[in-house]
Write an enzyme that holds these catalytic residues in place. Sequence first.
Site, PDB file in Angstrom:
ATOM      1  N   HIS A  44      -2.458  -1.419  -6.131  1.00 13.58           N
ATOM      2  CA  HIS A  44      -1.620  -2.150  -5.182  1.00 13.58           C
ATOM      3  C   HIS A  44      -0.240  -1.519  -5.017  1.00 13.58           C
ATOM      4  O   HIS A  44       0.770  -2.229  -4.978  1.00 13.58           O
ATOM      5  CB  HIS A  44      -1.450  -3.600  -5.638  1.00 13.58           C
ATOM      6  CG  HIS A  44      -2.668  -4.447  -5.461  1.00 13.58           C
ATOM      7  ND1 HIS A  44      -3.285  -4.645  -4.247  1.00 13.58           N
ATOM      8  CD2 HIS A  44      -3.394  -5.151  -6.366  1.00 13.58           C
ATOM      9  CE1 HIS A  44      -4.337  -5.441  -4.407  1.00 13.58           C
ATOM     10  NE2 HIS A  44      -4.421  -5.757  -5.680  1.00 13.58           N
ATOM     11  N   GLU A 147     -10.912 -12.271 -11.902  1.00 10.68           N
ATOM     12  CA  GLU A 147      -9.993 -12.826 -10.908  1.00 10.68           C
ATOM     13  C   GLU A 147     -10.719 -13.404  -9.690  1.00 10.68           C
ATOM     14  O   GLU A 147     -10.144 -13.496  -8.610  1.00 10.68           O
ATOM     15  CB  GLU A 147      -9.003 -11.742 -10.458  1.00 10.68           C
ATOM     16  CG  GLU A 147      -9.664 -10.430 -10.036  1.00 10.68           C
ATOM     17  CD  GLU A 147      -8.663  -9.320  -9.773  1.00 10.68           C
ATOM     18  OE1 GLU A 147      -7.473  -9.612  -9.574  1.00 10.68           O
ATOM     19  OE2 GLU A 147      -9.079  -8.145  -9.749  1.00 10.68           O
ATOM     20  N   ASP A 173      -5.244 -13.567  -7.404  1.00 13.31           N
ATOM     21  CA  ASP A 173      -6.545 -13.506  -6.742  1.00 13.31           C
ATOM     22  C   ASP A 173      -7.440 -14.657  -7.173  1.00 13.31           C
ATOM     23  O   ASP A 173      -8.229 -15.178  -6.369  1.00 13.31           O
ATOM     24  CB  ASP A 173      -7.230 -12.172  -7.049  1.00 13.31           C
ATOM     25  CG  ASP A 173      -6.659 -11.028  -6.225  1.00 13.31           C
ATOM     26  OD1 ASP A 173      -6.196 -11.286  -5.105  1.00 13.31           O
ATOM     27  OD2 ASP A 173      -6.658  -9.888  -6.706  1.00 13.31           O
TER      28      ASP A 173
END
Length: 254
Positions: A44, A147, A173
């Site tokens: 990310h 997640e 998430d």
Amino acid sequence: MATFRKSCIERQPLIGTFAAIPHPVAIEVVAQAGPDFLCIDWEHSQIGRERIEDLIRAADIHRVPAIVRVPGHAPEQIAAVLDAGASGVLVPRVSTAEQAKAVVMATRYPPIGERGVGPGRAAGYGYRIPDYLSKANDELVLAIQVETAEGLANIAEIAAVDGVDVIFVGPGDLSVSIGALGPQGKSRLDDAIRTITTTALVAGRSVGIFRPSTDDIAQWSATGISFFLLASDTMFLGAAVAEKTADARAKATK
């Protein structure tokens, strides 16, 4: 740094942070601040594959273990960062025991796994392959992120997979996946985190979690979580600038 996996497995309290700034200077500044480890975020951030080795090298200078959050489950991505000298990997979106077994295979050398032997930085560019092979399975950390709603439902089977060191909870998430967004979903999210934590601990795994601040570290530590990723270099930078700017502005007001 050779004892990092031992510290993880023994559930010693470990505090790290995500590294999202794609420059070695940022790694060195954060490493000198005293975290127990860093997690370079390849998933990310704007960090590219060609930059990861430089970032790991910068962490090595200050003797701070650097693991890498890879973008997915691909064996070649896992091998690339381990060959570059990472102390381990954090693998996202592991939702089934089969996926957990696959990342174990990609992370560990035979007879435990199927990782291929390469002449990368970790093995002295080919000059220290036997030495690296003799210790890699014992020293490299494998953390997997649970997640998703599917991962929550399968947590007992996931936690039972040998070769996994840390079950890492991704609250952001997870909250989206189970429909527990915002303040109204906090109780449901907390229950899910406790379920993952308890199940993983019973199976003999260590448990980690991301926290954006220190506000509830004590709360989650009391549940048995010992591996914390606190915010990120970008979050710390923004918070520090905001705090000091507001303080200076208040003092400069006439």
